[in-house]
Design a protein around this motif. Structure first.
Motif, PDB file in Angstrom:
ATOM      1  N   ALA A   1     -24.181 -27.384  11.148  1.00  0.00           N
ATOM      2  CA  ALA A   1     -22.788 -27.447  10.694  1.00  0.00           C
ATOM      3  C   ALA A   1     -21.880 -27.837  11.842  1.00  0.00           C
ATOM      4  N   PRO A   2     -20.764 -28.540  11.539  1.00  0.00           N
ATOM      5  CA  PRO A   2     -19.819 -28.873  12.607  1.00  0.00           C
ATOM      6  C   PRO A   2     -19.207 -27.611  13.198  1.00  0.00           C
TER       7      PRO A   2
ATOM      8  N   GLN B   1      -3.143 -27.010   3.122  1.00  0.00           N
ATOM      9  CA  GLN B   1      -4.034 -28.010   2.525  1.00  0.00           C
ATOM     10  C   GLN B   1      -5.051 -27.331   1.609  1.00  0.00           C
ATOM     11  N   HIS B   2      -5.575 -28.077   0.606  1.00  0.00           N
ATOM     12  CA  HIS B   2      -6.696 -27.596  -0.189  1.00  0.00           C
ATOM     13  C   HIS B   2      -7.757 -28.687  -0.231  1.00  0.00           C
ATOM     14  N   LEU B   3      -9.007 -28.251  -0.435  1.00  0.00           N
ATOM     15  CA  LEU B   3     -10.131 -29.184  -0.373  1.00  0.00           C
ATOM     16  C   LEU B   3     -10.354 -29.894  -1.698  1.00  0.00           C
ATOM     17  N   VAL B   4     -10.683 -31.176  -1.625  1.00  0.00           N
ATOM     18  CA  VAL B   4     -11.125 -31.917  -2.813  1.00  0.00           C
ATOM     19  C   VAL B   4     -12.490 -32.529  -2.510  1.00  0.00           C
ATOM     20  N   LYS B   5     -13.240 -32.812  -3.579  1.00  0.00           N
ATOM     21  CA  LYS B   5     -14.558 -33.421  -3.410  1.00  0.00           C
ATOM     22  C   LYS B   5     -14.491 -34.928  -3.665  1.00  0.00           C
ATOM     23  N   ASP B   6     -13.656 -35.331  -4.639  1.00  0.00           N
ATOM     24  CA  ASP B   6     -13.518 -36.767  -4.885  1.00  0.00           C
ATOM     25  C   ASP B   6     -12.513 -37.330  -3.887  1.00  0.00           C
ATOM     26  N   TRP B   7     -12.253 -38.615  -3.954  1.00  0.00           N
ATOM     27  CA  TRP B   7     -11.365 -39.256  -2.973  1.00  0.00           C
ATOM     28  C   TRP B   7     -10.200 -39.885  -3.725  1.00  0.00           C
ATOM     29  N   PRO B   8      -9.031 -39.247  -3.730  1.00  0.00           N
ATOM     30  CA  PRO B   8      -7.869 -39.788  -4.453  1.00  0.00           C
ATOM     31  C   PRO B   8      -7.434 -41.149  -3.882  1.00  0.00           C
ATOM     32  N   ILE B   9      -6.747 -41.918  -4.717  1.00  0.00           N
ATOM     33  CA  ILE B   9      -6.214 -43.223  -4.302  1.00  0.00           C
ATOM     34  C   ILE B   9      -4.700 -43.124  -4.294  1.00  0.00           C
ATOM     35  N   LEU B  10      -4.088 -43.420  -3.134  1.00  0.00           N
ATOM     36  CA  LEU B  10      -2.627 -43.369  -3.023  1.00  0.00           C
ATOM     37  C   LEU B  10      -2.127 -44.611  -2.297  1.00  0.00           C
ATOM     38  N   ASP B  11      -1.212 -45.308  -2.926  1.00  0.00           N
ATOM     39  CA  ASP B  11      -0.579 -46.453  -2.265  1.00  0.00           C
ATOM     40  C   ASP B  11       0.669 -46.817  -3.049  1.00  0.00           C
ATOM     41  N   LEU B  12       1.283 -47.925  -2.676  1.00  0.00           N
ATOM     42  CA  LEU B  12       2.540 -48.329  -3.295  1.00  0.00           C
ATOM     43  C   LEU B  12       2.317 -49.005  -4.647  1.00  0.00           C
ATOM     44  N   GLY B  13       1.054 -49.182  -5.026  1.00  0.00           N
ATOM     45  CA  GLY B  13       0.760 -49.782  -6.324  1.00  0.00           C
ATOM     46  C   GLY B  13       0.476 -51.274  -6.254  1.00  0.00           C
TER      47      GLY B  13
ATOM     48  N   SER C   1     -15.515 -37.960   9.798  1.00  0.00           N
ATOM     49  CA  SER C   1     -14.255 -37.252  10.020  1.00  0.00           C
ATOM     50  C   SER C   1     -13.665 -36.742   8.713  1.00  0.00           C
ATOM     51  N   ASP C   2     -12.695 -35.847   8.844  1.00  0.00           N
ATOM     52  CA  ASP C   2     -12.016 -35.253   7.697  1.00  0.00           C
ATOM     53  C   ASP C   2     -10.714 -36.006   7.416  1.00  0.00           C
ATOM     54  N   ILE C   3     -10.342 -36.049   6.137  1.00  0.00           N
ATOM     55  CA  ILE C   3      -9.070 -36.654   5.721  1.00  0.00           C
ATOM     56  C   ILE C   3      -8.106 -35.526   5.364  1.00  0.00           C
ATOM     57  N   HIS C   4      -6.859 -35.616   5.859  1.00  0.00           N
ATOM     58  CA  HIS C   4      -5.814 -34.666   5.468  1.00  0.00           C
ATOM     59  C   HIS C   4      -4.607 -35.451   4.975  1.00  0.00           C
ATOM     60  N   CYS C   5      -4.350 -35.385   3.683  1.00  0.00           N
ATOM     61  CA  CYS C   5      -3.223 -36.116   3.104  1.00  0.00           C
ATOM     62  C   CYS C   5      -2.020 -35.190   3.009  1.00  0.00           C
ATOM     63  N   VAL C   6      -0.836 -35.747   3.264  1.00  0.00           N
ATOM     64  CA  VAL C   6       0.390 -34.946   3.251  1.00  0.00           C
ATOM     65  C   VAL C   6       0.657 -34.366   1.856  1.00  0.00           C
ATOM     66  N   THR C   7       0.085 -34.954   0.801  1.00  0.00           N
ATOM     67  CA  THR C   7       0.252 -34.411  -0.547  1.00  0.00           C
ATOM     68  C   THR C   7      -0.651 -33.191  -0.772  1.00  0.00           C
ATOM     69  N   THR C   8      -1.233 -32.663   0.285  1.00  0.00           N
ATOM     70  CA  THR C   8      -1.955 -31.379   0.416  1.00  0.00           C
ATOM     71  C   THR C   8      -3.457 -31.416   0.119  1.00  0.00           C
TER      72      THR C   8
ATOM     73  N   ARG D   1     -10.249 -33.892   2.520  1.00  0.00           N
ATOM     74  CA  ARG D   1     -11.624 -34.199   2.137  1.00  0.00           C
ATOM     75  C   ARG D   1     -12.482 -34.259   3.403  1.00  0.00           C
ATOM     76  N   TYR D   2     -13.526 -33.437   3.427  1.00  0.00           N
ATOM     77  CA  TYR D   2     -14.359 -33.326   4.625  1.00  0.00           C
ATOM     78  C   TYR D   2     -15.435 -34.417   4.695  1.00  0.00           C
ATOM     79  N   ASP D   3     -15.920 -34.640   5.915  1.00  0.00           N
ATOM     80  CA  ASP D   3     -17.155 -35.395   6.173  1.00  0.00           C
ATOM     81  C   ASP D   3     -17.190 -36.798   5.591  1.00  0.00           C
ATOM     82  N   ASN D   4     -16.174 -37.575   5.888  1.00  0.00           N
ATOM     83  CA  ASN D   4     -16.170 -38.979   5.474  1.00  0.00           C
ATOM     84  C   ASN D   4     -16.889 -39.807   6.534  1.00  0.00           C
ATOM     85  N   GLU D   5     -17.847 -40.609   6.093  1.00  0.00           N
ATOM     86  CA  GLU D   5     -18.641 -41.426   7.022  1.00  0.00           C
ATOM     87  C   GLU D   5     -18.083 -42.836   7.097  1.00  0.00           C
ATOM     88  N   TRP D   6     -17.591 -43.183   8.265  1.00  0.00           N
ATOM     89  CA  TRP D   6     -16.973 -44.496   8.467  1.00  0.00           C
ATOM     90  C   TRP D   6     -17.799 -45.351   9.408  1.00  0.00           C
TER      91      TRP D   6
END
Ligand SMILES: Nc1nc2c(c(=O)[nH]1)N[C@H]1C(S)=C(S)[C@@H](COP(=O)(O)O)O[C@H]1N2
Ligand SMILES: [Mo]
Length: 218
Positions: A29-30, A42-54, A93-100, A103-108
């Motif tokens: 574990a890390p 923040q709260h954890l999510v498993k899926d990956w939300p999409i946010l942009d200007l549209g 790395s982990d993602i932290h979005c300001v909308t709270t 998402r952990y462990d993203n492989e880039w």
């Protein structure tokens, strides 16, 4: 008081000793776990939300360009082949979005910002970068944050090309800042001397955006 310690030669003790030597049940574990890993609010999510200007620009790799300019000794415009010819880093790395959501462990996979900085050689006066996206988005980042060891311009996530929804062909990933600083469909990196606000920063978001300090708004 009940002594629950089994005798030294019991079957359970022997199994435990064997498990210990085999590191049974121990995952790698890390270091950051539990409360230490999730920033405040923040709260954890498993899926990956999409946010942009549209507006989701369609950038085929044949037309993709990344222009790195401003206060640098050697400005450069990379095409896709030149970008892929640079050293390719794998970062988790982990993602932290300001909308709270977090998402952990993203492989880039991509090119580290440090390698890009070495390529263009910023002048001493450069203190910030403005990141530009093909949708017209901008976001400002202090140079010291942009130069973090785990920051990169990524083109793969979870072993696959980054989808158009998530900013493919390539996007910034600056994991220790809120995710609005990670420009999708990245087209430009501009080195600047004085800080100036990008798209969300003009609209009240923080100039730096450290999730651990809850730098959401200003
Ligand atoms: N070019 C561009 N980059 C952008 C945005 C955008 O609208 N345009 N939105 C930002 C915001 S507010 C967030 S939370 C993340 C969302 O990335 P995702 O859709 O891959 O989750 O992208 C950031 N980068
Ligand atoms: Mo966001």
């Amino acid at each position: 008081m009940v002594d629950e310690t089994p005798p030294a030669d019991s079957k359970l003790t022997r199994s435990k000793q064997r498990w210990a030597s085999e590191r049974k049940f121990i995952t790698d574990a890390p270091a950051r776990t539990g409360d230490d890993r999730l920033p405040p609010g923040q709260h954890l999510v498993k899926d990956w939300p999409i946010l942009d200007l549209g507006r989701k620009p369609d950038v085929p790799i044949e037309r993709w360009r990344l222009s790195i300019k401003g206060m640098v000794a050697r400005p450069v415009t990379l095409d896709w082949a030149a970008f892929l010819a640079l050293p390719q880093a794998h970062v988790v790395s982990d993602i932290h979005c300001v909308t709270t959501w977090s998402r952990y462990d993203n492989e880039w996979v991509g090119v580290t910002t440090r390698d890009l900085i070495d390529l263009v050689e910023p002048r001493d006066e450069a203190r910030f970068v403005m990141l530009h996206g093909s949708d017209g988005y901008t976001t400002n980042v202090p140079l010291a944050d942009f130069a973090a060891a785990d920051a990169l311009i990524a083109h793969r996530w979870s072993g696959k090309p980054i989808t158009r929804d998530h900013g493919g062909p390539a996007r910034a990933v600056i994991p220790h800042l809120y995710f609005w600083k990670s420009a999708k469909w990245i087209s430009g990196i501009e080195f600047i001397g004085a800080d100036r606000p990008g798209f969300w920063e003009v609209n009240g978001y923080h100039m730096r955006g450290d999730p651990w300090a809850e730098e959401r708004y200003r």
